[in-house]
Write a protein that holds these residues in place. Structure first.
Motif, PDB file in Angstrom:
ATOM      1  N   TYR A 145     -12.276  -4.308  -1.674  1.00 18.81           N
ATOM      2  CA  TYR A 145     -11.516  -3.088  -1.390  1.00 18.81           C
ATOM      3  C   TYR A 145     -11.665  -2.110  -2.553  1.00 18.81           C
ATOM      4  O   TYR A 145     -12.150  -2.453  -3.628  1.00 18.81           O
ATOM      5  CB  TYR A 145     -10.042  -3.400  -1.139  1.00 18.81           C
ATOM      6  N   SER A 146     -11.254  -0.870  -2.292  1.00 19.58           N
ATOM      7  CA  SER A 146     -11.329   0.186  -3.302  1.00 19.58           C
ATOM      8  C   SER A 146     -10.231   1.188  -2.975  1.00 19.58           C
ATOM      9  O   SER A 146      -9.659   1.138  -1.877  1.00 19.58           O
ATOM     10  CB  SER A 146     -12.695   0.885  -3.218  1.00 19.58           C
ATOM     11  N   PRO A 147      -9.944   2.133  -3.878  1.00 22.79           N
ATOM     12  CA  PRO A 147      -8.916   3.149  -3.585  1.00 22.79           C
ATOM     13  C   PRO A 147      -9.252   3.945  -2.323  1.00 22.79           C
ATOM     14  O   PRO A 147      -8.346   4.322  -1.573  1.00 22.79           O
ATOM     15  CB  PRO A 147      -8.944   4.044  -4.825  1.00 22.79           C
ATOM     16  N   VAL A 148     -10.538   4.215  -2.080  1.00 23.90           N
ATOM     17  CA  VAL A 148     -10.932   4.968  -0.871  1.00 23.90           C
ATOM     18  C   VAL A 148     -10.549   4.166   0.386  1.00 23.90           C
ATOM     19  O   VAL A 148     -10.034   4.716   1.366  1.00 23.90           O
ATOM     20  CB  VAL A 148     -12.461   5.246  -0.877  1.00 23.90           C
ATOM     21  N   VAL A 149     -10.778   2.861   0.332  1.00 28.41           N
ATOM     22  CA  VAL A 149     -10.471   2.003   1.485  1.00 28.41           C
ATOM     23  C   VAL A 149      -8.953   1.959   1.724  1.00 28.41           C
ATOM     24  O   VAL A 149      -8.484   2.139   2.856  1.00 28.41           O
ATOM     25  CB  VAL A 149     -11.028   0.575   1.272  1.00 28.41           C
ATOM     26  N   THR A 150      -8.199   1.742   0.678  1.00 29.70           N
ATOM     27  CA  THR A 150      -6.737   1.632   0.866  1.00 29.70           C
ATOM     28  C   THR A 150      -6.150   2.948   1.377  1.00 29.70           C
ATOM     29  O   THR A 150      -5.223   2.953   2.177  1.00 29.70           O
ATOM     30  CB  THR A 150      -6.004   1.194  -0.423  1.00 29.70           C
ATOM     31  N   GLU A 151      -6.723   4.079   0.926  1.00 28.27           N
ATOM     32  CA  GLU A 151      -6.255   5.375   1.400  1.00 28.27           C
ATOM     33  C   GLU A 151      -6.498   5.527   2.905  1.00 28.27           C
ATOM     34  O   GLU A 151      -5.649   6.022   3.651  1.00 28.27           O
ATOM     35  CB  GLU A 151      -6.957   6.498   0.612  1.00 28.27           C
ATOM     36  N   SER A 161      -2.142 -15.699  -5.811  1.00 25.73           N
ATOM     37  CA  SER A 161      -1.089 -15.354  -6.777  1.00 25.73           C
ATOM     38  C   SER A 161      -0.444 -16.611  -7.348  1.00 25.73           C
ATOM     39  O   SER A 161       0.133 -16.575  -8.428  1.00 25.73           O
ATOM     40  CB  SER A 161      -0.015 -14.500  -6.097  1.00 25.73           C
ATOM     41  N   HIS A 162      -0.515 -17.721  -6.622  1.00 25.48           N
ATOM     42  CA  HIS A 162       0.215 -18.950  -6.980  1.00 25.48           C
ATOM     43  C   HIS A 162       1.678 -18.613  -7.239  1.00 25.48           C
ATOM     44  O   HIS A 162       2.293 -19.162  -8.168  1.00 25.48           O
ATOM     45  CB  HIS A 162      -0.422 -19.648  -8.187  1.00 25.48           C
ATOM     46  N   ASP A 163       2.203 -17.707  -6.458  1.00 25.32           N
ATOM     47  CA  ASP A 163       3.534 -17.154  -6.698  1.00 25.32           C
ATOM     48  C   ASP A 163       4.196 -16.884  -5.348  1.00 25.32           C
ATOM     49  O   ASP A 163       3.506 -16.761  -4.329  1.00 25.32           O
ATOM     50  CB  ASP A 163       3.353 -15.842  -7.472  1.00 25.32           C
ATOM     51  N   PHE A 164       5.525 -16.796  -5.349  1.00 20.67           N
ATOM     52  CA  PHE A 164       6.246 -16.587  -4.093  1.00 20.67           C
ATOM     53  C   PHE A 164       7.030 -15.276  -4.070  1.00 20.67           C
ATOM     54  O   PHE A 164       7.724 -14.984  -3.098  1.00 20.67           O
ATOM     55  CB  PHE A 164       7.230 -17.743  -3.855  1.00 20.67           C
ATOM     56  N   ARG A 165       6.967 -14.538  -5.161  1.00 18.35           N
ATOM     57  CA  ARG A 165       7.792 -13.319  -5.228  1.00 18.35           C
ATOM     58  C   ARG A 165       7.248 -12.205  -4.353  1.00 18.35           C
ATOM     59  O   ARG A 165       6.044 -12.151  -4.078  1.00 18.35           O
ATOM     60  CB  ARG A 165       7.878 -12.825  -6.682  1.00 18.35           C
ATOM     61  N   ARG A 166       8.130 -11.309  -3.969  1.00 20.69           N
ATOM     62  CA  ARG A 166       7.710 -10.119  -3.216  1.00 20.69           C
ATOM     63  C   ARG A 166       6.766  -9.296  -4.072  1.00 20.69           C
ATOM     64  O   ARG A 166       6.895  -9.281  -5.294  1.00 20.69           O
ATOM     65  CB  ARG A 166       8.945  -9.284  -2.880  1.00 20.69           C
ATOM     66  N   GLN A 167       5.855  -8.566  -3.420  1.00 17.71           N
ATOM     67  CA  GLN A 167       4.896  -7.739  -4.161  1.00 17.71           C
ATOM     68  C   GLN A 167       5.100  -6.265  -3.843  1.00 17.71           C
ATOM     69  O   GLN A 167       5.456  -5.917  -2.717  1.00 17.71           O
ATOM     70  CB  GLN A 167       3.469  -8.172  -3.807  1.00 17.71           C
ATOM     71  N   GLN A 168       4.851  -5.437  -4.852  1.00 13.19           N
ATOM     72  CA  GLN A 168       5.053  -3.996  -4.706  1.00 13.19           C
ATOM     73  C   GLN A 168       3.945  -3.345  -3.885  1.00 13.19           C
ATOM     74  O   GLN A 168       4.210  -2.574  -2.976  1.00 13.19           O
ATOM     75  CB  GLN A 168       5.088  -3.321  -6.089  1.00 13.19           C
ATOM     76  N   ASN A 169       2.700  -3.670  -4.231  1.00 13.71           N
ATOM     77  CA  ASN A 169       1.568  -2.990  -3.594  1.00 13.71           C
ATOM     78  C   ASN A 169       1.050  -3.804  -2.408  1.00 13.71           C
ATOM     79  O   ASN A 169       0.152  -4.640  -2.551  1.00 13.71           O
ATOM     80  CB  ASN A 169       0.464  -2.753  -4.619  1.00 13.71           C
ATOM     81  N   LEU A 170       1.594  -3.545  -1.236  1.00 14.22           N
ATOM     82  CA  LEU A 170       1.235  -4.353  -0.067  1.00 14.22           C
ATOM     83  C   LEU A 170      -0.178  -4.077   0.427  1.00 14.22           C
ATOM     84  O   LEU A 170      -0.728  -4.858   1.194  1.00 14.22           O
ATOM     85  CB  LEU A 170       2.232  -4.119   1.065  1.00 14.22           C
ATOM     86  N   LEU A 171      -0.779  -2.972  -0.006  1.00 12.08           N
ATOM     87  CA  LEU A 171      -2.157  -2.699   0.422  1.00 12.08           C
ATOM     88  C   LEU A 171      -3.189  -3.420  -0.463  1.00 12.08           C
ATOM     89  O   LEU A 171      -4.392  -3.330  -0.217  1.00 12.08           O
ATOM     90  CB  LEU A 171      -2.434  -1.195   0.472  1.00 12.08           C
ATOM     91  N   CYS A 172      -2.708  -4.117  -1.473  1.00 11.33           N
ATOM     92  CA  CYS A 172      -3.559  -5.036  -2.247  1.00 11.33           C
ATOM     93  C   CYS A 172      -2.781  -6.339  -2.367  1.00 11.33           C
ATOM     94  O   CYS A 172      -2.531  -6.836  -3.468  1.00 11.33           O
ATOM     95  CB  CYS A 172      -3.868  -4.500  -3.629  1.00 11.33           C
ATOM     96  N   PHE A 173      -2.412  -6.891  -1.244  1.00 10.07           N
ATOM     97  CA  PHE A 173      -1.522  -8.050  -1.242  1.00 10.07           C
ATOM     98  C   PHE A 173      -2.278  -9.329  -1.630  1.00 10.07           C
ATOM     99  O   PHE A 173      -3.341  -9.622  -1.082  1.00 10.07           O
ATOM    100  CB  PHE A 173      -0.903  -8.226   0.156  1.00 10.07           C
ATOM    101  N   SER A 174      -1.717 -10.081  -2.560  1.00 12.71           N
ATOM    102  CA  SER A 174      -2.325 -11.349  -2.976  1.00 12.71           C
ATOM    103  C   SER A 174      -1.627 -12.507  -2.280  1.00 12.71           C
ATOM    104  O   SER A 174      -0.409 -12.668  -2.429  1.00 12.71           O
ATOM    105  CB  SER A 174      -2.175 -11.541  -4.491  1.00 12.71           C
ATOM    106  N   PRO A 175      -2.376 -13.322  -1.539  1.00 12.93           N
ATOM    107  CA  PRO A 175      -1.760 -14.496  -0.912  1.00 12.93           C
ATOM    108  C   PRO A 175      -1.308 -15.501  -1.967  1.00 12.93           C
ATOM    109  O   PRO A 175      -1.806 -15.474  -3.095  1.00 12.93           O
ATOM    110  CB  PRO A 175      -2.905 -15.075  -0.079  1.00 12.93           C
ATOM    111  N   THR A 176      -0.397 -16.390  -1.602  1.00 11.40           N
ATOM    112  CA  THR A 176      -0.013 -17.442  -2.570  1.00 11.40           C
ATOM    113  C   THR A 176      -1.233 -18.296  -2.890  1.00 11.40           C
ATOM    114  O   THR A 176      -1.579 -18.493  -4.053  1.00 11.40           O
ATOM    115  CB  THR A 176       1.099 -18.346  -1.991  1.00 11.40           C
ATOM    116  N   CYS A 177      -1.915 -18.782  -1.848  1.00 16.24           N
ATOM    117  CA  CYS A 177      -3.145 -19.551  -2.086  1.00 16.24           C
ATOM    118  C   CYS A 177      -3.912 -19.774  -0.786  1.00 16.24           C
ATOM    119  O   CYS A 177      -3.377 -19.590   0.304  1.00 16.24           O
ATOM    120  CB  CYS A 177      -2.847 -20.897  -2.749  1.00 16.24           C
ATOM    121  N   HIS A 178      -5.172 -20.179  -0.946  1.00 18.87           N
ATOM    122  CA  HIS A 178      -6.011 -20.633   0.165  1.00 18.87           C
ATOM    123  C   HIS A 178      -5.592 -22.074   0.498  1.00 18.87           C
ATOM    124  O   HIS A 178      -5.093 -22.796  -0.367  1.00 18.87           O
ATOM    125  CB  HIS A 178      -7.477 -20.575  -0.292  1.00 18.87           C
TER     126      HIS A 178
END
Ligand SMILES: [Zn+2]
Length: 224
Positions: free
Chosen positions: A120-126, A142-159
């Motif tokens: 992805y890139s800024p052009v794509v997210t726009e 992310s290996h994390d469970f917290r809410r994320q601010q930037n949902l257009l670059c969302f990191s899954p907890t894990c594969h």
């Protein structure tokens, strides 16, 4: 949004719309969990490849409305192109035509997306913002469970093949944080065939499904 009475949520995200989704949907339905399927509306049954010696065939999506019923359909690019390598016009078509075709087939407008190849890139997210997409999943764990601010670059907890999958599940189940905790697992269903590890997802579901304090929702139900 997660219903207010829950502090924990589990969701799944699977890409490409191949035949192994049939077995995955059966498991999700059996365990009453929800998955988001990221689909390429331009590739209907058109390509076949092999993953670790196992055949992978794309489903013909117009015949899959019953299959995916109760789960979420999301954009994955009409032709699964690397979106960072496209002209503006090509990018527009890849995103908007997939959204519109999936809307036509499944009867509701997709609000989610998974980046083909994780690129992805800024052009794509726009462009995604313009298409009304509210979240887009990357492939960075992310290996994390917290809410994320930037949902257009969302990191899954894990594969699902992450070596920490079961220890993360353990941590998640025992967490008593006041903050919302989201366990987000992603993958491709054909990987279970290629790696001969369908038992892995069954063991995970055995562990995390059916808990009264967990909300089991699609990606959109949890993130948007
Ligand atoms: Zn893909």
């Amino acid at each position: 949004m997660i219903p207010e009475c829950f502090r924990k949520a589990v969701t799944f995200s699977y890409d490409d719309g191949n035949e192994q989704d049939i077995r995955l949907v059966e498991l999700c339905n059996q365990y009453q969990v929800k998955c988001t399927f990221n689909l390429n509306s331009g590739l209907n049954a058109s390509t076949e490849w092999s993953y670790k010696g196992m055949p992978v065939r794309r489903l013909y999506l117009p015949e899959c409305t019953e299959l995916y019923k109760g789960h979420e359909i999301a954009v994955h690019g009409a032709f699964h192109r690397n979106m960072t390598e496209l002209s503006r016009q090509e990018l527009y078509e890849e995103i908007f035509s997939d959204r519109d075709k999936l809307t036509e087939i499944f009867g509701s407008v997709p609000v989610g997306m998974a980046y083909p190849y994780g690129c992805y890139s800024p052009v794509v997210t726009e462009m995604l913002r313009k298409a009304g997409i509210c979240y887009a999943r990357t492939v960075h764990s992310s290996h994390d469970f917290r809410r994320q601010q930037n949902l257009l670059c969302f990191s899954p907890t894990c594969h699902h093949d992450d070596e920490n999958l079961f220890s993360l599940a353990e941590t998640f189940l025992h967490s008593d944080s006041d903050e919302i905790q989201i366990f987000y697992i992603w993958g491709h269903s054909y990987e279970f065939d290629g790696n001969h590890n369908w038992d892995r997802i069954e063991r995970l579901l055995d562990k995390i499904a059916g808990k009264p304090d967990i909300f089991y929702g699609t990606n959109a139900e949890i993130l948007c």
